[in-house]
Motif scaffolding. Structure first.
Motif, PDB file in Angstrom:
ATOM      1  N   MET A 317      31.977  73.608  27.842  1.00 55.66           N
ATOM      2  CA  MET A 317      31.995  74.767  26.951  1.00 55.66           C
ATOM      3  C   MET A 317      30.918  75.784  27.310  1.00 55.66           C
ATOM      4  O   MET A 317      30.875  76.878  26.755  1.00 55.66           O
ATOM      5  CB  MET A 317      31.722  74.347  25.497  1.00 55.66           C
ATOM      6  CG  MET A 317      32.387  73.095  25.005  1.00 55.66           C
ATOM      7  SD  MET A 317      34.136  73.283  24.693  1.00 55.66           S
ATOM      8  CE  MET A 317      34.161  74.549  23.465  1.00 55.66           C
ATOM      9  N   SER A 318      29.977  75.406  28.178  1.00 54.74           N
ATOM     10  CA  SER A 318      28.877  76.306  28.525  1.00 54.74           C
ATOM     11  C   SER A 318      28.489  76.030  29.968  1.00 54.74           C
ATOM     12  O   SER A 318      28.944  75.059  30.568  1.00 54.74           O
ATOM     13  CB  SER A 318      27.673  76.054  27.615  1.00 54.74           C
ATOM     14  OG  SER A 318      27.067  74.825  27.951  1.00 54.74           O
ATOM     15  N   ALA A 319      27.615  76.880  30.489  1.00 53.63           N
ATOM     16  CA  ALA A 319      27.208  76.726  31.883  1.00 53.63           C
ATOM     17  C   ALA A 319      26.454  75.411  32.083  1.00 53.63           C
ATOM     18  O   ALA A 319      26.509  74.814  33.162  1.00 53.63           O
ATOM     19  CB  ALA A 319      26.341  77.903  32.313  1.00 53.63           C
TER      20      ALA A 319
ATOM     21  N   PRO B 164      30.657  78.281  39.690  1.00 48.97           N
ATOM     22  CA  PRO B 164      31.734  77.305  39.458  1.00 48.97           C
ATOM     23  C   PRO B 164      31.807  76.803  38.019  1.00 48.97           C
ATOM     24  O   PRO B 164      32.894  76.577  37.491  1.00 48.97           O
ATOM     25  CB  PRO B 164      31.407  76.153  40.408  1.00 48.97           C
ATOM     26  CG  PRO B 164      30.186  76.517  41.149  1.00 48.97           C
ATOM     27  CD  PRO B 164      29.742  77.884  40.761  1.00 48.97           C
ATOM     28  N   GLN B 165      30.645  76.660  37.386  1.00 49.57           N
ATOM     29  CA  GLN B 165      30.667  76.183  36.006  1.00 49.57           C
ATOM     30  C   GLN B 165      31.229  77.264  35.074  1.00 49.57           C
ATOM     31  O   GLN B 165      31.919  76.953  34.109  1.00 49.57           O
ATOM     32  CB  GLN B 165      29.246  75.771  35.591  1.00 49.57           C
ATOM     33  CG  GLN B 165      29.180  74.937  34.331  1.00 49.57           C
ATOM     34  CD  GLN B 165      29.715  73.515  34.493  1.00 49.57           C
ATOM     35  OE1 GLN B 165      29.994  73.064  35.608  1.00 49.57           O
ATOM     36  NE2 GLN B 165      29.886  72.836  33.386  1.00 49.57           N
ATOM     37  N   VAL B 169      34.401  76.848  32.460  1.00 46.70           N
ATOM     38  CA  VAL B 169      34.342  77.190  31.034  1.00 46.70           C
ATOM     39  C   VAL B 169      35.467  78.179  30.693  1.00 46.70           C
ATOM     40  O   VAL B 169      36.131  78.045  29.671  1.00 46.70           O
ATOM     41  CB  VAL B 169      32.956  77.761  30.661  1.00 46.70           C
ATOM     42  CG1 VAL B 169      32.951  78.302  29.236  1.00 46.70           C
ATOM     43  CG2 VAL B 169      31.876  76.695  30.824  1.00 46.70           C
ATOM     44  N   VAL B 170      35.693  79.133  31.581  1.00 46.87           N
ATOM     45  CA  VAL B 170      36.785  80.083  31.351  1.00 46.87           C
ATOM     46  C   VAL B 170      38.098  79.314  31.236  1.00 46.87           C
ATOM     47  O   VAL B 170      38.893  79.534  30.306  1.00 46.87           O
ATOM     48  CB  VAL B 170      36.864  81.132  32.482  1.00 46.87           C
ATOM     49  CG1 VAL B 170      38.093  82.022  32.291  1.00 46.87           C
ATOM     50  CG2 VAL B 170      35.603  81.987  32.519  1.00 46.87           C
ATOM     51  N   GLU B 171      38.297  78.385  32.152  1.00 45.47           N
ATOM     52  CA  GLU B 171      39.511  77.560  32.144  1.00 45.47           C
ATOM     53  C   GLU B 171      39.645  76.836  30.793  1.00 45.47           C
ATOM     54  O   GLU B 171      40.703  76.865  30.158  1.00 45.47           O
ATOM     55  CB  GLU B 171      39.398  76.554  33.297  1.00 45.47           C
ATOM     56  CG  GLU B 171      40.569  75.612  33.450  1.00 45.47           C
ATOM     57  CD  GLU B 171      41.756  76.247  34.157  1.00 45.47           C
ATOM     58  OE1 GLU B 171      41.523  77.174  34.966  1.00 45.47           O
ATOM     59  OE2 GLU B 171      42.886  75.818  33.881  1.00 45.47           O
ATOM     60  N   THR B 172      38.556  76.198  30.337  1.00 42.13           N
ATOM     61  CA  THR B 172      38.583  75.480  29.045  1.00 42.13           C
ATOM     62  C   THR B 172      39.041  76.401  27.925  1.00 42.13           C
ATOM     63  O   THR B 172      39.864  76.022  27.096  1.00 42.13           O
ATOM     64  CB  THR B 172      37.163  74.970  28.678  1.00 42.13           C
ATOM     65  OG1 THR B 172      36.655  74.173  29.731  1.00 42.13           O
ATOM     66  CG2 THR B 172      37.192  74.151  27.394  1.00 42.13           C
ATOM     67  N   ILE B 173      38.495  77.619  27.926  1.00 45.93           N
ATOM     68  CA  ILE B 173      38.694  78.480  26.765  1.00 45.93           C
ATOM     69  C   ILE B 173      40.002  79.260  26.816  1.00 45.93           C
ATOM     70  O   ILE B 173      40.619  79.493  25.785  1.00 45.93           O
ATOM     71  CB  ILE B 173      37.464  79.407  26.582  1.00 45.93           C
ATOM     72  CG1 ILE B 173      36.259  78.520  26.209  1.00 45.93           C
ATOM     73  CG2 ILE B 173      37.695  80.471  25.505  1.00 45.93           C
ATOM     74  CD1 ILE B 173      34.932  79.239  26.117  1.00 45.93           C
TER      75      ILE B 173
END
Lengths: 482, 465
Positions: A317-319, B164-165, B169-173
Motif C-alpha cells: 500500500m506504500s513505498a 518499482p515499489q 502500489v499503483v497496481e494494488t490501488i
C-alpha cells in the motif's frame, strides 16, 4: 501576513545551508531550471516566530477540549513522541536489511500481536497508512477472496445509511456497487431491509459498531448470520473501536476483516489532518490476501515478508512499511496502557459519554436516541432550536468556540437533522465535561433570548465566519506577488 | 490509571448522575456472550520510565554509522527548528481544520505549502497532501482517467524506470477499476526511456508517467516524452523529487506545454528516514484539472467583516460530502509532515534548497569517482544522473551488503530483485550530509570487502546464458 510577505530578496539563512555549492556542470543545460522557485527568503528567527504565531491560531487537544464525535480526540502522550523519535529509529533507512533492524522490527512484531489480541483476529497487517487505506485494503481483500473462489457475481457492498463517507467511497474504488441499508428509529440496522437486500450478488457489508449514531448494534450476531448465509463477508470499520477496547472483540461479533484507526484508538497525533495509520486484521480465510509487508519471527530473528512469499496478497500500500513512525507511537502507547489500561479506556470513555448525555438532557437538549445507552459518543439534535429559534447546529458549534471549546462533529451522521455528535473520550476530567455542559446551557439560553448573538459567532477567533461560497467560486489556492 | 483523570469520588458522582451502580452497567446493551473473554496477549502496563528503557535498548540495536541508500528515501540535514515547531501541541495535536475559525494556523500554513509546491513543480495548483509518493502516483493515475475525456481506453504507459515499489502500489490501488498498466522498457545503456523506443502506433493511452530523475537517478528526456504524450492525446504524470526540483526543469515547463499532473514524495523536505514513514505525498496539477484532484485543498477567502482568512474548499469532491461519487476515499492525510516540510522550505529558502541539491549531486559524483577507481566496480549507465546512481560490482552484492552492514554501513539498495538484468548492482547516493571523509572511509571499507571477496574462492557456476 504570509511567510512570503516577510521575504526579502537575497536574505539567506546560512546556518541551514551547506557551506558550498556543488557543481552541476555535468548536467546538460536543457535539464536545468531557469527560474528559481518561489520560496521565502527569511531568517531562522523570522521563520520560528511566524510558525509559532500561526500555531497559536489553532485549537488543539493540548490547549482545548475537543469533543469531536467519531474522531476520538484524546490526549496524545508526549512520551510516545519522544521515544518514537530516538535517533536509532528516526535514522533507520527503510531499505535496511533485517540485521540492521531487529529493534524496529521487534516493535512492529509486538504491535501486530497486540492488535490481534485486541481485535480477536487471526492475523494483522500494519501496511495501510490511514483509515481510508485500511478500508481499501479490507474491501480489496473481500474482492480477492471472492475472486479466488471464482465467485465473480458478487458485485455489491452493503453500507448502512449512517456510515462514514469513506465507506461508500472505498467500495466504489474497489469497483463495487454500493447499496445503502436504512436504520430503524432506535438506531439499529433495519434487519428486514437487510434481509431483502442480500443475495448472490452480495460481496459483503461494511459496518461500524458501535455505529456512528453512538449506539451499539445489538443485532450484530443476526446480521453476521444473514451476511454469512448469503456468502458475503463482514467488514468492521474501526473508527469507534475506542468504545469497546478490551471489552468486546470484533472477531467475536463475526467480523471477517477490520481496520483500526491508530490515530484515534491508540492516541497517535492527528497532526492537523494526519498522519494516521490504519492496520487491518483478518479472520483465517482472508489471511492469504493481507497487504504486505508483514513482520514475522523466524529462527530467533525478525524478518519482513513481501509479495514474494505471499503470492495471494492484494499487494503493498506504500513505498515502504506504511506510516512506521505512527505505528511506533501506537506501540509505545499500548505498552504504557497495558492490558488493564486498555480495558479502562472503553469503560471511562463510556462513563464520560453517558454522564454528558444525561446532563445535557437535563439541561433541556433533545437526544437523537433518548431510549438508548450512549457508547463512547452520543447525538444531540437541535432540530427544535433550528425550527423555533432559527439557531442551528452550526451556530451552536461556532458559539462554542467563543466559550473555549472545540465544536462537536456537526451534520454527521447525515440522517439526524441538526445534529451534534459528541465524544468526550476517557482522558477528560469531570470538571471539563461540566464546563462544556455549562457552556451549552448558556448558549441555549442565548439562543432563546438573543438569537443573533449566537448566529453571528464566533467573535473571539482570529477570523469570523468565512465565506465558503466565495472560496469555491473565486479560487485562490496559491499566493503570487501582486 | 494511565491518562485517565478520574478519582473514585468522581466516578461515584458520575454514576449517581447517570443513575447506575457500576461502570459495567453502562455496557448492558451489549449482548453478554459478546462481552469479552478479556485480553490475553497484551502485556501488563508499564511506566514511561520502563517503556523508555525498552525503547532505548531497541533503538540502540538499530544504530548505524553511514547510509548511502536512497531509492525514494534520502538522508538530508533537518534544521532543529523544523521538528521543534512541528511538535508544538498546537500543530501536533490539532484535528483536521474543518472548523476554519479555530484552525487558521494550520490552514494558513497549508496555503503557504500549496504555494511553495506549485512553484517548485511549476504547476498551477497543489493539494494539501496525500499519504506518500507511491500512493500519490496511484491517485494521479486515477485522476488522469477521470480528467482525460478524450481517451477511450484505461491504459497507462508505465516506464520500468519508475520506482518499482511505486508501480506495485499503483497496481494494488487501481487494478480493481479495470485500469491497465503497460510497462515501457528502458535503454540498457543509458538507463532511461529512449524516445525512439516509444510505440509508433501507440493506440489510445490515458497517460504517460515520467519520472525525473528516474529510479536509477538517470535524467529522462522529459521534453521529448511530454510532447510525444500530448501529440497522442495522453496526459503526462510527472513523478519528481522535490530536492531535485530546486535545480531541474520543473514539470510545468516540460516540452511545449508542460506536464498535466506532478506528484512525488515530500520526504526530502525535512522528514526523517524513520523506517519509511510517515512521509507525505504531494500532488500538483494544471488549473483546469483542479476539480478532479483528490484530497484536501485550502483556499483563501474573506470573513463576515471582510478580513482575509483560509478554509477548506472544493469539498464537494470529497468523500464526506460526495460519498460513493467522491474523487477518492482519502480522508486523513499527512498534515503534520506537511507542517514540517513548509517550515523546512522556509528555513532553507531557494538558495539553501539549491545548495542541498547541488551538494548532494556533487557528493554522489565524488562517490562515483572514488568507487569506479576500485577494481571491478563500474557505473551501470552512461547518461547524466542526478544525485543517485547505480554501480555494477564484479562480486556478489549480497556479500557486499552483509559485510558492510555488519560494520554499520548501509551501502545502497540491491537492484536484482526488481531488475533481474541488473545482477550485482547497487543503487547509491551520497547526500549533502556526507563529508569527503565519509566518502573516503566508505570507499576504503568497500576496498577491504572487495579484497576479501577476491581472496575467498567462490563456487564456479556454469554460465547458462
Amino acid at each position: 501576513m504570509l511567510i512570503f510577505e516577510r521575504s526579502k530578496a537575497n536574505r539567506t539563512n546560512k546556518a541551514q545551508q551547506p557551506r558550498q555549492t556543488g557543481s552541476l556542470a555535468d548536467i546538460p543545460a536543457n535539464f536545468l531550471r531557469k527560474q528559481r522557485p518561489l520560496l521565502p527568503e527569511v531568517s531562522e528567527m523570522q521563520t520560528v516566530r511566524h510558525y509559532t504565531r500561526l500555531s497559536q491560531k489553532n485549537f488543539s487537544i493540548d490547549t482545548h477540549f475537543y469533543p469531536l464525535g467519531s474522531c476520538t480526540m484524546k490526549y496524545n502522550p508526549r512520551g510516545c513522541n519522544t521515544l518514537a523519535m530516538l535517533p536509532g529509529f528516526v535514522q533507520r533507512h527503510p531499505t535496511s536489511p533485517a540485521n540492521m533492524s531487529q529493534g524496529f522490527l521487534a516493535c512492529m512484531h509486538d504491535l501486530q500481536d497486540i492488535l490481534k489480541d485486541v481485535t480477536g483476529m487471526k492475523a494483522v497487517s500494519l501496511a495501510p497508512m490511514a483509515g481510508a487505506q485500511g478500508e481499501f485494503a479490507g474491501v480489496a481483500m473481500i474482492r480477492a477472496y471472492h475472486d479466488a473462489r471464482g465467485d465473480s457475481a458478487r458485485t455489491e457492498i452493503l453500507v448502512p445509511d449512517a456510515a462514514h463517507g469513506t465507506n461508500p467511497a472505498t467500495a466504489t474504488m474497489c469497483n463495487f456497487k454500493v447499496r445503502e441499508i436504512p436504520t430503524n428509529k432506535e438506531g439499529d440496522v433495519d434487519i428486514e431491509a437487510l434481509k431483502a437486500a442480500v443475495g448472490p450478488h452480495t460481496a459483503g457489508i461494511m459496518l461500524t459498531n458501535p455505529s456512528t449514531l453512538g449506539v451499539f448494534e445489538r443485532k450484530i450476531k443476526d446480521i453476521a448470520g444473514i451476511i454469512h448465509d448469503a456468502g458475503g463477508l463482514l467488514y468492521y470499520d474501526g473508527a469507534n473501536l475506542n468504545a469497546i477496547l478490551g471489552k468486546v472483540k470484533p472477531g467475536d461479533m463475526g467480523f471477517d476483516v477490520i481496520h483500526m484507526n491508530l490515530h484515534k484508538t491508540f492516541s497517535t497525533p492527528h497532526g492537523g489532518g494526519g498522519p494516521g495509520a490504519g492496520p487491518v486484521g483478518v479472520s483465517a480465510r482472508l489471511e492469504p490476501f493481507l497487504p504486505v509487508p508483514l513482520v514475522i519471527q523466524r529462527d530467533n530473528e525478525f524478518q519482513v515478508l513481501t509479495e514474494k512469499s505471499r503470492p495471494q496478497t492484494i499487494g503493498p500500500m506504500s513505498a515502504f512499511l506504511g506510516n512506521a513512525g505512527i505505528l511506533m507511537r501506537a506501540y509505545i502507547y499500548a505498552r504504557l496502557l497495558g492490558r488493564e489500561g486498555m480495558e479502562r479506556v472503553a469503560e471511562y470513555a463510556t462513563l464520560n459519554a453517558n454522564y454528558m448525555m444525561v446532563k445535557l438532557r437535563r439541561a433541556g437538549f433533545d437526544l437523537a436516541f433518548p431510549n438508548r445507552r450512549a457508547t463512547h459518543e452520543f447525538i444531540v439534535t437541535l432540530k427544535k432550536q433550528a425550527r423555533e429559534l432559527d439557531v442551528n447546529a452550526m451556530d451552536f458549534a461556532k458559539r462554542l468556540l467563543d466559550y473555549g471549546f472545540h465544536a462537536p462533529t456537526t451534520y454527521f451522521p447525515l440522517l439526524v437533522p441538526e445534529c451534534l455528535l459528541i465524544e468526550p473520550t476517557e482522558t477528560e476530567a469531570m470538571e471539563t465535561l461540566d464546563g462544556f455542559i455549562e457552556a451549552m446551557a448558556r448558549i441555549k439560553h442565548e439562543a432563546e433570548t438573543d438569537a443573533d448573538l449566537v448566529k453571528g459567532a464566533p467573535y473571539t477567533q482570529p477570523v469570523r465566519r468565512l465565506d465558503d461560497v466565495k472560496a469555491a467560486k473565486e479560487l485562490d489556492l496559491t499566493w503570487s506577488a501582486a | 490509571m494511565p491518562f485517565i483523570p478520574h478519582t473514585e469520588e468522581d466516578v461515584k458522582q458520575m454514576l449517581d448522575a447517570i443513575g447506575v451502580n457500576t461502570i459495567d452497567d453502562l455496557f448492558d446493551e451489549i449482548p453478554v456472550n459478546l462481552r469479552a473473554r478479556g485480553l490475553e496477549v497484551v502485556p501488563t502496563g508499564l511506566s514511561e520510565m520502563e517503556v523508555g528503557r525498552i525503547m532505548h535498548e531497541r533503538a540502540m540495536q538499530d544504530q548505524r554509522h553511514l547510509c548511502f541508500a536512497g531509492a525514494g528515501a534520502y538522508e538530508h540535514h533537518i534544521p532543529a527548528a523544523v521538528w521543534e515547531i512541528t511538535t508544538r501541541g498546537e500543530f501536533y495535536s490539532a484535528y483536521t481544520p474543518y472548523q476554519a475559525e479555530a484552525s487558521q494556523g494550520t490552514l494558513q500554513l497549508l496555503y503557504e505549502y500549496q504555494t511553495m509546491m506549485a512553484s517548485l513543480t511549476g504547476m498551477d495548483v497543489s493539494n494539501a497532501s496525500l499519504y506518500d509518493g507511491a500512493s500519490a502516483l496511484a491517485e494521479a493515475v486515477l485522476m488522469a482517467v477521470r480528467a482525460n475525456r478524450r481517451a477511450k481506453s484505461k491504459r497507462i504507459l508505465m516506464p520500468r524506470t519508475v520506482h518499482p515499489q511505486y508501480r506495485k502500489v499503483v497496481e494494488t490501488i487501481v487494478k480493481g477499476q479495470g485500469i491497465s498498466l503497460e510497462l515501457l522498457d528502458y535503454d540498457r545503456k543509458g538507463g532511461h526511456i529512449n524516445p525512439d523506443s516509444l510505440p509508433s502506433e501507440p493506440g489510445d493511452f490515458v497517460a504517460l508517467v515520467i519520472p525525473q530523475p528516474n529510479f536509477f537517478g538517470v535524467l529522462e528526456e522529459v521534453d521529448t516524452l511530454t510532447d510525444w504524450a500530448h501529440q497522442h492525446n495522453a496526459l503526462v504524470i510527472a513523478v519528481v523529487n522535490p530536492t531535485a526540483l530546486a535545480v531541474l526543469t520543473p514539470p510545468g515547463q516540460w516540452g511545449e506545454i508542460g506536464a498535466d499532473i506532478a506528484c512525488g514524495d515530500g520526504q526530502p523536505l525535512g522528514i526523517p528516514l524513520a523506517s519509511g514513514g510517515p512521509y507525505f505525498g504531494f500532488m500538483c496539477c494544471r488549473q483546469e484539472y483542479v476539480r478532479q484532484m483528490p484530497g484536501r485543498i485550502i483556499g483563501r477567502t474573506t470573513d463576515l467583516d471582510g478580513k482575509s482568512g483560509f478554509a477548506l474548499t472544493l469539498q464537494a469532491r470529497e468523500q464526506h460530502i460526495r460519498r460513493s461519487k467522491a474523487t477518492s476515499n482519502i480522508c486523513t492525510n499527512q498534515g503534520l509532515l506537511v507542517t514540517a516540510a513548509t517550515i523546512f522550505m522556509a528555513l532553507v529558502g531557494p538558495d539553501g534548497l539549491e545548495r542541498v541539491a547541488s551538494m548532494s549531486h556533487a557528493n554522489t559524483r565524488l562517490l562515483a569517482e572514488k568507487l569506479t577507481a576500485l577494481e571491478g566496480v563500474q557505473q551501470v549507465f552512461d547518461r547524466p544522473c542526478f544525485h543517485e546512481t547505480a554501480f555494477r560490482f564484479d562480486y556478489p552484492v549480497d556479500e557486499i551488503m552483509s559485510l558492510t552492514t555488519a560494520r554499520g554501513v548501509l551501502p545502497g539498495v540491491t537492484l536484482a530483485d526488481e531488475y533481474p538484468e541488473l545482477e550485482n548492482c547497487l543503487l547509491m547516493c551520497a547526500t549533502e550530509t556526507k563529508t569527503e571523509q565519509d566518502i573516503a572511509s566508505f570507499t576504503e571499507l568497500l576496498q577491504q570487502v572487495i579484497a576479501r571477496l577476491q581472496t575467498t574462492p567462490r563456487p564456479v557456476e556454469p554460465n547458462m546464458a
